[in-house]
Design a protein around this motif. Sequence first.
Motif, PDB file in Angstrom:
ATOM      1  N   LEU A 268      41.369  34.782  29.143  1.00 14.63           N
ATOM      2  CA  LEU A 268      40.965  36.171  28.889  1.00 14.63           C
ATOM      3  C   LEU A 268      40.724  36.913  30.200  1.00 14.63           C
ATOM      4  O   LEU A 268      41.209  38.035  30.390  1.00 14.63           O
ATOM      5  CB  LEU A 268      39.711  36.217  28.020  1.00 14.63           C
ATOM      6  N   LEU A 269      39.980  36.295  31.103  1.00 11.02           N
ATOM      7  CA  LEU A 269      39.662  36.963  32.366  1.00 11.02           C
ATOM      8  C   LEU A 269      40.902  37.232  33.204  1.00 11.02           C
ATOM      9  O   LEU A 269      40.923  38.190  33.993  1.00 11.02           O
ATOM     10  CB  LEU A 269      38.644  36.144  33.158  1.00 11.02           C
ATOM     11  N   SER A 270      41.954  36.460  33.013  1.00  9.59           N
ATOM     12  CA  SER A 270      43.189  36.708  33.765  1.00  9.59           C
ATOM     13  C   SER A 270      43.871  37.999  33.323  1.00  9.59           C
ATOM     14  O   SER A 270      44.779  38.485  33.993  1.00  9.59           O
ATOM     15  CB  SER A 270      44.148  35.521  33.625  1.00  9.59           C
ATOM     16  N   ARG A 271      43.410  38.579  32.228  1.00 11.08           N
ATOM     17  CA  ARG A 271      43.961  39.843  31.737  1.00 11.08           C
ATOM     18  C   ARG A 271      43.303  41.051  32.400  1.00 11.08           C
ATOM     19  O   ARG A 271      43.684  42.189  32.139  1.00 11.08           O
ATOM     20  CB  ARG A 271      43.808  39.914  30.219  1.00 11.08           C
ATOM     21  N   ILE A 272      42.317  40.795  33.254  1.00 12.94           N
ATOM     22  CA  ILE A 272      41.599  41.862  33.964  1.00 12.94           C
ATOM     23  C   ILE A 272      42.048  41.873  35.418  1.00 12.94           C
ATOM     24  O   ILE A 272      42.218  40.825  36.035  1.00 12.94           O
ATOM     25  CB  ILE A 272      40.066  41.640  33.885  1.00 12.94           C
ATOM     26  N   SER A 273      42.228  43.076  35.943  1.00 13.36           N
ATOM     27  CA  SER A 273      42.691  43.230  37.320  1.00 13.36           C
ATOM     28  C   SER A 273      41.754  44.145  38.089  1.00 13.36           C
ATOM     29  O   SER A 273      41.258  45.138  37.549  1.00 13.36           O
ATOM     30  CB  SER A 273      44.101  43.823  37.309  1.00 13.36           C
ATOM     31  N   ILE A 274      41.509  43.784  39.338  1.00 13.59           N
ATOM     32  CA  ILE A 274      40.764  44.652  40.259  1.00 13.59           C
ATOM     33  C   ILE A 274      41.661  44.849  41.465  1.00 13.59           C
ATOM     34  O   ILE A 274      41.964  43.896  42.188  1.00 13.59           O
ATOM     35  CB  ILE A 274      39.421  44.037  40.681  1.00 13.59           C
ATOM     36  N   ASP A 275      42.103  46.072  41.650  1.00 14.15           N
ATOM     37  CA  ASP A 275      43.016  46.402  42.744  1.00 14.15           C
ATOM     38  C   ASP A 275      42.537  47.713  43.358  1.00 14.15           C
ATOM     39  O   ASP A 275      42.446  48.726  42.650  1.00 14.15           O
ATOM     40  CB  ASP A 275      44.444  46.543  42.205  1.00 14.15           C
ATOM     41  N   SER A 276      42.233  47.707  44.632  1.00 12.38           N
ATOM     42  CA  SER A 276      41.694  48.907  45.282  1.00 12.38           C
ATOM     43  C   SER A 276      42.657  50.088  45.221  1.00 12.38           C
ATOM     44  O   SER A 276      42.247  51.231  45.397  1.00 12.38           O
ATOM     45  CB  SER A 276      41.319  48.596  46.731  1.00 12.38           C
ATOM     46  N   ASN A 277      43.926  49.836  44.956  1.00 10.54           N
ATOM     47  CA  ASN A 277      44.917  50.906  44.865  1.00 10.54           C
ATOM     48  C   ASN A 277      45.105  51.443  43.448  1.00 10.54           C
ATOM     49  O   ASN A 277      45.893  52.362  43.241  1.00 10.54           O
ATOM     50  CB  ASN A 277      46.269  50.409  45.392  1.00 10.54           C
ATOM     51  N   ILE A 278      44.422  50.859  42.490  1.00  3.52           N
ATOM     52  CA  ILE A 278      44.547  51.285  41.093  1.00  3.52           C
ATOM     53  C   ILE A 278      43.166  51.631  40.562  1.00  3.52           C
ATOM     54  O   ILE A 278      42.237  50.820  40.622  1.00  3.52           O
ATOM     55  CB  ILE A 278      45.196  50.177  40.234  1.00  3.52           C
ATOM     56  N   CYS A 279      43.025  52.836  40.047  1.00  3.70           N
ATOM     57  CA  CYS A 279      41.775  53.296  39.427  1.00  3.70           C
ATOM     58  C   CYS A 279      40.568  53.089  40.335  1.00  3.70           C
ATOM     59  O   CYS A 279      39.501  52.657  39.877  1.00  3.70           O
ATOM     60  CB  CYS A 279      41.569  52.633  38.069  1.00  3.70           C
ATOM     61  N   PHE A 280      40.759  53.359  41.622  1.00  4.11           N
ATOM     62  CA  PHE A 280      39.657  53.304  42.596  1.00  4.11           C
ATOM     63  C   PHE A 280      39.027  51.915  42.699  1.00  4.11           C
ATOM     64  O   PHE A 280      37.860  51.782  43.055  1.00  4.11           O
ATOM     65  CB  PHE A 280      38.588  54.341  42.266  1.00  4.11           C
ATOM     66  N   GLY A 281      39.780  50.880  42.339  1.00  2.00           N
ATOM     67  CA  GLY A 281      39.262  49.516  42.424  1.00  2.00           C
ATOM     68  C   GLY A 281      38.385  49.095  41.272  1.00  2.00           C
ATOM     69  O   GLY A 281      37.784  48.019  41.301  1.00  2.00           O
ATOM     70  N   LYS A 282      38.316  49.925  40.236  1.00  2.00           N
ATOM     71  CA  LYS A 282      37.517  49.554  39.064  1.00  2.00           C
ATOM     72  C   LYS A 282      38.261  48.504  38.247  1.00  2.00           C
ATOM     73  O   LYS A 282      39.481  48.517  38.179  1.00  2.00           O
ATOM     74  CB  LYS A 282      37.237  50.784  38.199  1.00  2.00           C
ATOM     75  N   PRO A 283      37.547  47.594  37.621  1.00  2.00           N
ATOM     76  CA  PRO A 283      38.197  46.586  36.785  1.00  2.00           C
ATOM     77  C   PRO A 283      38.959  47.245  35.638  1.00  2.00           C
ATOM     78  O   PRO A 283      38.410  48.083  34.921  1.00  2.00           O
ATOM     79  CB  PRO A 283      37.038  45.746  36.242  1.00  2.00           C
ATOM     80  N   CYS A 284      40.226  46.874  35.500  1.00  2.00           N
ATOM     81  CA  CYS A 284      41.102  47.439  34.470  1.00  2.00           C
ATOM     82  C   CYS A 284      41.790  46.322  33.713  1.00  2.00           C
ATOM     83  O   CYS A 284      41.894  45.192  34.192  1.00  2.00           O
ATOM     84  CB  CYS A 284      42.194  48.296  35.114  1.00  2.00           C
ATOM     85  N   ILE A 285      42.308  46.688  32.562  1.00  2.00           N
ATOM     86  CA  ILE A 285      43.158  45.763  31.829  1.00  2.00           C
ATOM     87  C   ILE A 285      44.477  45.694  32.576  1.00  2.00           C
ATOM     88  O   ILE A 285      45.078  46.720  32.896  1.00  2.00           O
ATOM     89  CB  ILE A 285      43.352  46.233  30.380  1.00  2.00           C
ATOM     90  N   LYS A 286      44.896  44.492  32.912  1.00  2.00           N
ATOM     91  CA  LYS A 286      46.098  44.279  33.716  1.00  2.00           C
ATOM     92  C   LYS A 286      47.297  44.969  33.067  1.00  2.00           C
ATOM     93  O   LYS A 286      47.520  44.868  31.860  1.00  2.00           O
ATOM     94  CB  LYS A 286      46.376  42.788  33.859  1.00  2.00           C
ATOM     95  N   GLY A 287      48.035  45.712  33.905  1.00  2.00           N
ATOM     96  CA  GLY A 287      49.215  46.421  33.423  1.00  2.00           C
ATOM     97  C   GLY A 287      48.922  47.780  32.833  1.00  2.00           C
ATOM     98  O   GLY A 287      49.823  48.478  32.393  1.00  2.00           O
ATOM     99  N   HIS A 288      47.638  48.158  32.819  1.00  2.00           N
ATOM    100  CA  HIS A 288      47.208  49.443  32.264  1.00  2.00           C
ATOM    101  C   HIS A 288      46.221  50.089  33.232  1.00  2.00           C
ATOM    102  O   HIS A 288      45.641  49.426  34.067  1.00  2.00           O
ATOM    103  CB  HIS A 288      46.519  49.255  30.903  1.00  2.00           C
ATOM    104  N   ARG A 289      46.030  51.343  33.075  1.00  2.00           N
ATOM    105  CA  ARG A 289      45.003  52.048  33.837  1.00  2.00           C
ATOM    106  C   ARG A 289      43.821  52.363  32.928  1.00  2.00           C
ATOM    107  O   ARG A 289      43.291  53.462  32.912  1.00  2.00           O
ATOM    108  CB  ARG A 289      45.580  53.310  34.466  1.00  2.00           C
ATOM    109  N   ILE A 290      43.453  51.375  32.162  1.00  2.00           N
ATOM    110  CA  ILE A 290      42.337  51.509  31.224  1.00  2.00           C
ATOM    111  C   ILE A 290      41.189  50.665  31.756  1.00  2.00           C
ATOM    112  O   ILE A 290      41.295  49.441  31.887  1.00  2.00           O
ATOM    113  CB  ILE A 290      42.747  51.039  29.808  1.00  2.00           C
ATOM    114  N   TRP A 291      40.100  51.338  32.077  1.00  2.00           N
ATOM    115  CA  TRP A 291      38.941  50.664  32.650  1.00  2.00           C
ATOM    116  C   TRP A 291      38.276  49.755  31.630  1.00  2.00           C
ATOM    117  O   TRP A 291      38.152  50.091  30.447  1.00  2.00           O
ATOM    118  CB  TRP A 291      37.911  51.670  33.123  1.00  2.00           C
ATOM    119  N   VAL A 292      37.810  48.619  32.105  1.00  2.00           N
ATOM    120  CA  VAL A 292      37.012  47.714  31.283  1.00  2.00           C
ATOM    121  C   VAL A 292      35.795  48.458  30.754  1.00  2.00           C
ATOM    122  O   VAL A 292      35.440  48.339  29.574  1.00  2.00           O
ATOM    123  CB  VAL A 292      36.592  46.460  32.091  1.00  2.00           C
TER     124      VAL A 292
END
Length: 82
Positions: A6-30
């Motif tokens: 489950l946790l592998s489906r979450i992404s934190i990338d400083s270049n996407i959504c200001f580094g906020k945790p998102c659902i991988k492949g989406h710009r939807i914040w946790v």
Amino acid sequence: MTKNDLLSRISIDSNICFGKPCIKGHRIWVSLIVDLLASREKIEAILQEYPGLEREDILACIAYAAEMTRDSYSNPKSFVKN
């Protein structure tokens, strides 16, 4: 599906959504999903509103939120892989 799956489906990338945790492949914040759940939104309604998401994505947000409340993690990025 394990917690790590489950946790592998979450992404934190400083270049996407200001580094906020998102659902991988989406710009939807946790935090958006957790807020919707906290306001009593049903998982099925969230999936209808965001048709690209899967039930496991919602569960991943819950798992991530649970991990964030544990004292054992000093670095939340240590268990999230991009």
